[in-house]
Design a protein around this motif. Structure first.
Motif: not given
Length: 650
Positions: A138, A142, A146, A150-151, A240, A243-244
């Motif tokens: 992750v 990512m 993140v 979530f992680n 995701v 977010l990135r």
């Protein structure tokens, strides 16, 4: 569930051994075997069959994990070595905890996974390993955007991964009994509270609160991946991606799930209360079997001891590491991997001069291995550390040698990010090749986008170029999301410097605007044409900076001068030496935390360290009267770094 060591100003590293294959065991006369798969190097005193089974399991896990996010390339630029012990008794001397059946040890140069294949224990070694490996994937793919729920939720969800039916059927999301129990016995966290949890939160650090956070994060991920007939899976992938792309959590959530957080919370509560959650199975047309892609080979006894030493070096067990590496050198005195290991052990022990000859021999004997060049450069860097293990400068010849070694490492392995990181650090310390270093760090961040040390260095360089918006964009995720409290603190401090410098420039621009307006008005009144001054005068700039400086409190005094040295006592206490005219003044502080440190110039940025200042810095120091019995000139309250042209008028 992250077990990661804190990092110092120059990252502390262990050693990834420098051979194409090696195996370890507690008993040197065991049969050693190495197995190489696509993404892992496995070594062990277990049977070759058992080692291959472990390799297959890890490759299967990585393959299935990548299916969840098809738009993301799964990336792990740091190599991962797996040590497979045949029994718990042979594993015991190398455990970080006597009660574990397996663990994951991350590193900047190599990651280690260790486990035993002995079946007598009820422990599930792969659960911890899979959890931590998800964190690695992750963060590498990512980045820092993140959120923590979530992680951790994703790591817990995938920790129960299993595969059955001749490697064709994968089981995901099996129930975790402890989490179900916590959710039944404790109050539900509102999703907005869950989403706000970060590494500083009580819900991540305090007993039962932490258990509730892990349980609810797991259950939310379970719902998003399996609830409502799995309709949320593509939404989660889009979340995701947003977010990135630097969307806020609220924006990403709304766009991805086409629903408000409150609405999703209502459905999530129903999912928990319905107690209908269970594991899901995925059947593949072709079996997931990677055995045919693997290569295996026997290993020499000396290499086995060197691997054991390397593992102990990574887990900070230096006495055990030294014993194993010495055995390796006794068996094979010219073994490059053992020489490199011994050199890095001496670096870790602070015996820098002793480290150098071993690493020089390793570089000469194994010139085509990127890690030998990287380790040698790291050792040269360590030779420049002061007594507080901080680098404040490099002599020109040392910097030149480090650059040469690191460029060789990059040429041999362009996708190893730590070579770029250390090369960037050399240039940051020397304040040289700034544009080239920015390009270098950008290349490295394409390989390892979540490397906070490199992001921090890049922000420092942007600050020196007055690119404040870009610096802030890099620093804010680190300040909020870094698992390293020291890195969060450093990012917060640099963000404060960005704020002060922006305020100073804004004030100067306002003076410029007012100056032009005044000249325009004068020209209109007087009649004859005149040339308008478009740049602020030095007096304008000084006036703007005076307004931005910290105002002395009652009983405090300010002095302007050159900060020449910061003396740090091992027993505690700091002395700031300031040369003001023909006087050398000394001001005391118990620690850095008690001093308000601000920069109004790009001549200095980042962290302030102990030692002689090279170069010396023009500062305004605010102080209170000295304490009774003190030999200092006062107690330091604030230090403000200012441009060389600034003069504080009485």
């Amino acid at each position: 569930m992250k077990f990661r060591p804190l990092r110092t100003a120059i990252p502390g590293i262990a050693l990834a051994l420098l051979v194409t294959g090696a195996a370890v065991s507690a008993t040197a006369k065991d049969t050693w075997t190495s197995v190489h798969s696509k993404n892992f190097t496995l070594v062990g005193n277990a049977s070759e069959k058992d080692i291959r089974l472990v390799a297959n399991r890890l490759e299967q896990f990585r393959q299935v994990f990548g299916l969840l996010f098809p738009t993301i390339t799964i990336n792990s630029p740091v190599p991962t070595t797996v040590i497979v012990f045949k029994s718990d008794s042979s594993y015991k001397p190398f455990k970080v905890n006597p009660n574990v059946a397996g663990y994951f040890q991350p590193g900047e140069d190599v990651n280690y996974i260790t486990l035993t294949t002995e079946k007598s224990s009820d422990e599930q070694p792969f659960r911890t390993i899979f959890h931590e490996y998800v964190h690695l994937l992750v963060e590498n793919t990512m980045g820092a955007t993140v959120p923590l729920w979530f992680n951790e939720g994703l790591a817990e969800y995938y920790s129960t991964f299993d595969i059955k039916d001749d490697y064709r059927r994968v089981i995901l999301g099996d129930l975790i009994a402890n989490h179900v129990l916590y959710l039944r016995e404790n109050k539900f966290l509102p999703l907005r509270t869950l989403f706000a949890v970060d590494y500083k939160s009580p819900y991540y650090n305090e007993g039962n609160k932490m258990n509730v956070f892990y349980a609810e994060s797991w259950m939310l991920m379970h719902y998003l991946l399996q609830g409502d007939s799995q309709k949320h899976r593509p939404q989660l992938a889009k979340f995701v991606d947003l977010l990135r792309a630097n969307a806020t959590i609220d924006e990403a959530f709304q766009q991805a799930f086409q629903s408000s957080i409150d609405s999703v919370e209502k459905d999530f509560r129903s999912y928990i209360q319905g107690a209908s959650y269970k594991a899901t199975g995925i059947t593949f047309e072709h079996k997931l079997d990677f055995d045919s892609e693997m290569q295996s080979a026997p290993l020499a006894e000396a290499e086995a001891h060197a691997y054991l030493g390397d593992l102990l070096l990574h887990t900070r067990q230096l006495a055990g590491a030294e014993a194993q590496i010495q055995q390796a050198l006794a068996l094979s005195p010219d073994l490059p991997m053992a020489e490199a290991a011994y050199g890095m052990l001496r670096v870790r022990q602070g015996r820098m001069e002793d480290a150098r000859p071993y690493l020089e021999k390793a570089v000469t004997a194994n010139s085509q291995n990127y890690l030998t060049h990287y380790y040698y450069a790291f050792a040269l860097s360590s030779l420049s550390m002061n007594e507080y293990r901080v680098v404040s400068s490099y002599p020109p010849e040392v910097a030149a040698k480090m650059r040469a070694e690191l460029k060789k490492a990059i040429a041999l392995k362009p996708d190893f990010p730590e070579s770029y990181s250390l090369l960037g650090f050399v240039n940051v310390v020397r304040n040289e090749e700034v544009d080239e270093t920015i390009d270098l760090l950008k290349r490295a961040l394409k390989i390892s986008p979540a490397n906070h040390r490199m992001l921090f260095m890049l922000a420092q360089l942007y600050l020196r170029q007055e690119r404040f918006a870009e610096a802030r964009q890099l620093l804010e995720p680190i300040a909020h999301n870094s698992p390293d409290p020291d890195m969060r603190k450093r990012a917060e401090g640099l963000l404060e410097n960005v704020k002060h410098m922006e305020e100073q420039i804004a004030q100067i621009k306002e003076f410029q605007k007012q100056s032009i307006a005044a000249q325009t008005e004068t020209a209109q009144r007087s009649g004859p044409p005149m040339t308008l001054t478009t740049a602020p005068t030095q007096d304008d700039m000084n006036s703007a900076l005076v307004e931005a400086l910290r105002k002395p409190l009652s009983g405090e005094t300010r002095v302007q001068g050159m900060l020449t040295t910061i003396e740090c006592s091992a027993k505690g206490g700091i002395i700031f030496q300031v040369r003001a005219g023909d006087r050398l003044l000394k001001f005391h502080s118990n620690n850095f935390d008690g001093v308000d440190i601000t920069a109004f110039t790009t001549d200095v940025s980042g962290e302030i360290t102990c030692g002689v200042r090279k170069p010396e810095n023009w500062v305004i120091l605010t102080y209170a009267p000295p304490k009774a019995g003190s030999k200092s000139d006062g107690e330091t309250k604030a230090i403000e770094f200012v441009p060389k042209s600034f003069v504080l008028k009485p």
